[in-house]
Design a protein around this motif. Structure first.
Motif, PDB file in Angstrom:
ATOM      1  N   GLU B   3       0.850  -1.187   0.000  1.00 26.72           N
ATOM      2  CA  GLU B   3       0.000   0.000   0.000  1.00 26.72           C
ATOM      3  C   GLU B   3       0.891   1.245   0.000  1.00 26.72           C
ATOM      4  O   GLU B   3       2.049   1.187   0.399  1.00 26.72           O
ATOM      5  CB  GLU B   3      -0.872   0.018   1.265  1.00 26.72           C
ATOM      6  N   THR B   4       0.318   2.357  -0.427  1.00 23.91           N
ATOM      7  CA  THR B   4       1.035   3.624  -0.275  1.00 23.91           C
ATOM      8  C   THR B   4       0.388   4.415   0.862  1.00 23.91           C
ATOM      9  O   THR B   4      -0.826   4.564   0.906  1.00 23.91           O
ATOM     10  CB  THR B   4       0.979   4.445  -1.576  1.00 23.91           C
ATOM     11  N   ASP B  26       5.445  -0.971   3.555  1.00 25.30           N
ATOM     12  CA  ASP B  26       4.712  -0.227   2.548  1.00 25.30           C
ATOM     13  C   ASP B  26       5.465   1.029   2.121  1.00 25.30           C
ATOM     14  O   ASP B  26       6.418   1.445   2.758  1.00 25.30           O
ATOM     15  CB  ASP B  26       3.338   0.140   3.112  1.00 25.30           C
ATOM     16  N   VAL B  41      -5.635  11.062  -0.159  1.00 23.14           N
ATOM     17  CA  VAL B  41      -6.539   9.917   0.047  1.00 23.14           C
ATOM     18  C   VAL B  41      -7.763  10.065  -0.872  1.00 23.14           C
ATOM     19  O   VAL B  41      -8.153   9.125  -1.563  1.00 23.14           O
ATOM     20  CB  VAL B  41      -7.026   9.813   1.510  1.00 23.14           C
ATOM     21  N   ASN B  44      -7.022   9.167  -4.414  1.00 27.30           N
ATOM     22  CA  ASN B  44      -6.437   7.840  -4.570  1.00 27.30           C
ATOM     23  C   ASN B  44      -4.933   7.845  -4.853  1.00 27.30           C
ATOM     24  O   ASN B  44      -4.405   6.895  -5.417  1.00 27.30           O
ATOM     25  CB  ASN B  44      -7.165   7.057  -5.670  1.00 27.30           C
ATOM     26  N   VAL B  46      -2.823   7.925  -2.419  1.00 26.77           N
ATOM     27  CA  VAL B  46      -2.387   7.000  -1.367  1.00 26.77           C
ATOM     28  C   VAL B  46      -3.613   6.229  -0.870  1.00 26.77           C
ATOM     29  O   VAL B  46      -4.747   6.687  -1.035  1.00 26.77           O
ATOM     30  CB  VAL B  46      -1.732   7.734  -0.169  1.00 26.77           C
ATOM     31  N   SER B  47      -3.375   5.049  -0.274  1.00 21.05           N
ATOM     32  CA  SER B  47      -4.497   4.267   0.256  1.00 21.05           C
ATOM     33  C   SER B  47      -4.907   4.735   1.640  1.00 21.05           C
ATOM     34  O   SER B  47      -6.070   4.720   2.002  1.00 21.05           O
ATOM     35  CB  SER B  47      -4.129   2.790   0.370  1.00 21.05           C
ATOM     36  N   TYR B  48      -3.896   5.096   2.444  1.00 26.46           N
ATOM     37  CA  TYR B  48      -4.143   5.514   3.824  1.00 26.46           C
ATOM     38  C   TYR B  48      -3.382   6.806   4.106  1.00 26.46           C
ATOM     39  O   TYR B  48      -2.353   7.078   3.481  1.00 26.46           O
ATOM     40  CB  TYR B  48      -3.666   4.447   4.815  1.00 26.46           C
ATOM     41  N   HIS B 183      -8.961   6.442   5.588  1.00 19.89           N
ATOM     42  CA  HIS B 183      -9.086   5.549   4.444  1.00 19.89           C
ATOM     43  C   HIS B 183     -10.396   5.887   3.746  1.00 19.89           C
ATOM     44  O   HIS B 183     -11.289   6.497   4.345  1.00 19.89           O
ATOM     45  CB  HIS B 183      -9.078   4.103   4.943  1.00 19.89           C
ATOM     46  N   LYS B 184     -10.522   5.455   2.488  1.00 18.24           N
ATOM     47  CA  LYS B 184     -11.701   5.865   1.717  1.00 18.24           C
ATOM     48  C   LYS B 184     -12.935   5.005   1.957  1.00 18.24           C
ATOM     49  O   LYS B 184     -13.980   5.245   1.369  1.00 18.24           O
ATOM     50  CB  LYS B 184     -11.368   5.908   0.240  1.00 18.24           C
ATOM     51  N   SER B 185     -12.816   3.951   2.734  1.00 17.12           N
ATOM     52  CA  SER B 185     -14.033   3.214   3.081  1.00 17.12           C
ATOM     53  C   SER B 185     -14.017   2.904   4.571  1.00 17.12           C
ATOM     54  O   SER B 185     -12.987   3.025   5.237  1.00 17.12           O
ATOM     55  CB  SER B 185     -14.151   1.929   2.269  1.00 17.12           C
TER      56      SER B 185
END
Lengths: 293, 293
Positions: B3-4, B26, B41, B44, B46-48, B183-185
């Protein structure tokens, strides 16, 4: 009589705007940290200290509160609320070419507060962090040969002879910082320059134990007396994680009956209550800003 | 899959300690401001993202919250609480003469946090503000010819090859900073390296109007369900002074009955409620520090 006023330096910051709005021809002395400035009141080096209490750029509520709670004979005697307005400013020599600046200097929080403007209008210009918005303005004033800009307030522009080329570039309007005036006795300090907006009494309340509903019970003591709370904030005690005390602003002057009774009742429930001050508060009107372009 | 991870840079800060405790191999990318990191974030990139939420030195709760509330599809999925431990460190060449240092470099908040130590042991040594504790450590590492010291954490000492000559020089023990993982979700992120301390659900509640006792009524919705609140904080809305919303941490995972019902009831009273996340939290154990003297 001239008083000596301590404040969180340097010049050209929002703290200095608050100081100048409350005090006229007095001697004003900048300190580099909040604890040093509170110590100066305790040791009678200065009569008053002006420090950011909430939502500041240069300081932080945590440090002011931590040390204020320790220094028990120092009280809040007045408050000035200053609108946070950020402007883009350059050396007067560079006014015509500000759209092509090579770098922006400011405090990292001020850069963050102007995020939308920077992303829209100066997207590829690198931003450089400085220790304060005042220090950034000073740097720009000392480097006329570089096409650079500072983000700072109008006082910094005046103090360092910079020209404002874009005003009010901060993302959120109505962003304010509360500055408190500290003094060694509970004598309120009134302003003859600003209109009084109201009166507050600030108390800290430590709950007897971490139980569900304890706060609810404490708030009842205020609610049934129609005492309006303009602020309530839980803050960690320094004795370990999970222990909190509450910082409560009551929108009213300390009286002989209602507030003392509420305090007595909370104490009888096992709470520890301290009064940090009972004081008038003022709203700084903001200043007119003249654009150089 | 790698992940980034975005975080509030630079290296050698407390934020980086939080990042390293949650993420292993990561890709980690430092951003210079909090809004840029949250944008990364959203877009997108980065993931976190890992950002300070409370009581931080380098950042501030205000900016993280302001932008988190705006970025509605970004949720808090985990939290790491990091003890704030400050150490005095010098270039390895200067270990023997640290008691005669000519200047101390650090972030102004870190200097303030070590006020008692400095006043007692290094009273006449001037302190120089830098933009972060990491930047101060870097400066000291690059100037071995000067007999100067930095105040920073153990990671900065390691990152920049400095020797710790005095450890734990901060005034208050048990000072912690909360870092949130965004995070996005709404998928919670668990750690396999740290022991889970509990679970929190963070909501914001805007009251229908500024009336005495309104908060008392809202807290009743939690109190009669035995939902323990570990934090409640009133925060100014950006629509003008005197308008507040409440930031509330419920010490429990989002469930199917109790929390949703409390929210529904508050909404039926005219409140606006948003859930910022429901997430596990972890306590970073702190790190052993080896003294050079």
């Amino acid at each position: 009589m001239k008083e000596t006023i301590g404040y969180l330096g340097p010049k050209g910051t929002f703290t200095k705007i608050a100081v100048d709005s409350m005090f006229n021809g007095d001697v004003k002395k900048g300190y580099s940290t909040i604890p040093e400035c509170i110590d100066a009141v305790v040791n009678n080096e200065v009569s008053y200290a002006v420090l950011p209490l909430e939502n500041a750029i240069e300081g932080t509520v945590n440090i002011t509160l931590d040390y204020l709670i320790q220094a028990q004979d120092v009280k809040i005697v007045s408050e000035v609320i200053v609108p946070i307005r950020q402007h883009l400013m350059v050396h007067p020599d560079n006014v015509d070419k500000w759209t092509e600046i090579d770098a922006i200097y400011s405090h990292s929080h001020a850069i963050a507060q102007c995020h939308s403007f920077l992303r829209k209008e100066l997207v590829k210009v690198p931003a450089q962090s400085m220790t304060s918005t005042g220090a950034a303005a000073e740097f720009v004033s000392e480097h006329p040969e570089q096409n650079i800009a500072a983000i700072a307030n109008h006082l910094a522009a005046k103090e360092y002879g910079l020209s404002i080329v874009k005003k009010d570039i901060h993302d959120f309007d109505n962003n304010h910082t509360r500055f408190v005036v500290l003094h060694k006795s509970q004598t309120e300090l009134t302003s003859n320059k600003m209109e009084e907006k109201g009166f507050k009494t600030t108390v800290t309340v430590t709950l007897p134990s971490d139980q569900p509903g304890a706060l609810h019970q404490v708030l009842s003591a205020f609610a049934w007396r129609n005492l309006n709370l303009s602020k309530i904030e839980s803050r960690p005690m320094k004795t370990g994680l999970g222990n909190y005390y509450f910082l409560i602003d009551i929108e009213q002057k300390m009286d002989d009956v209602l507030i003392p009774n509420a305090i007595t009742e909370m104490e009888s429930l096992g709470c520890k209550v301290s009064v940090l001050g009972s004081y008038p508060y003022y709203l700084h009107s903001g200043n007119g800003v003249t654009l150089a372009v």
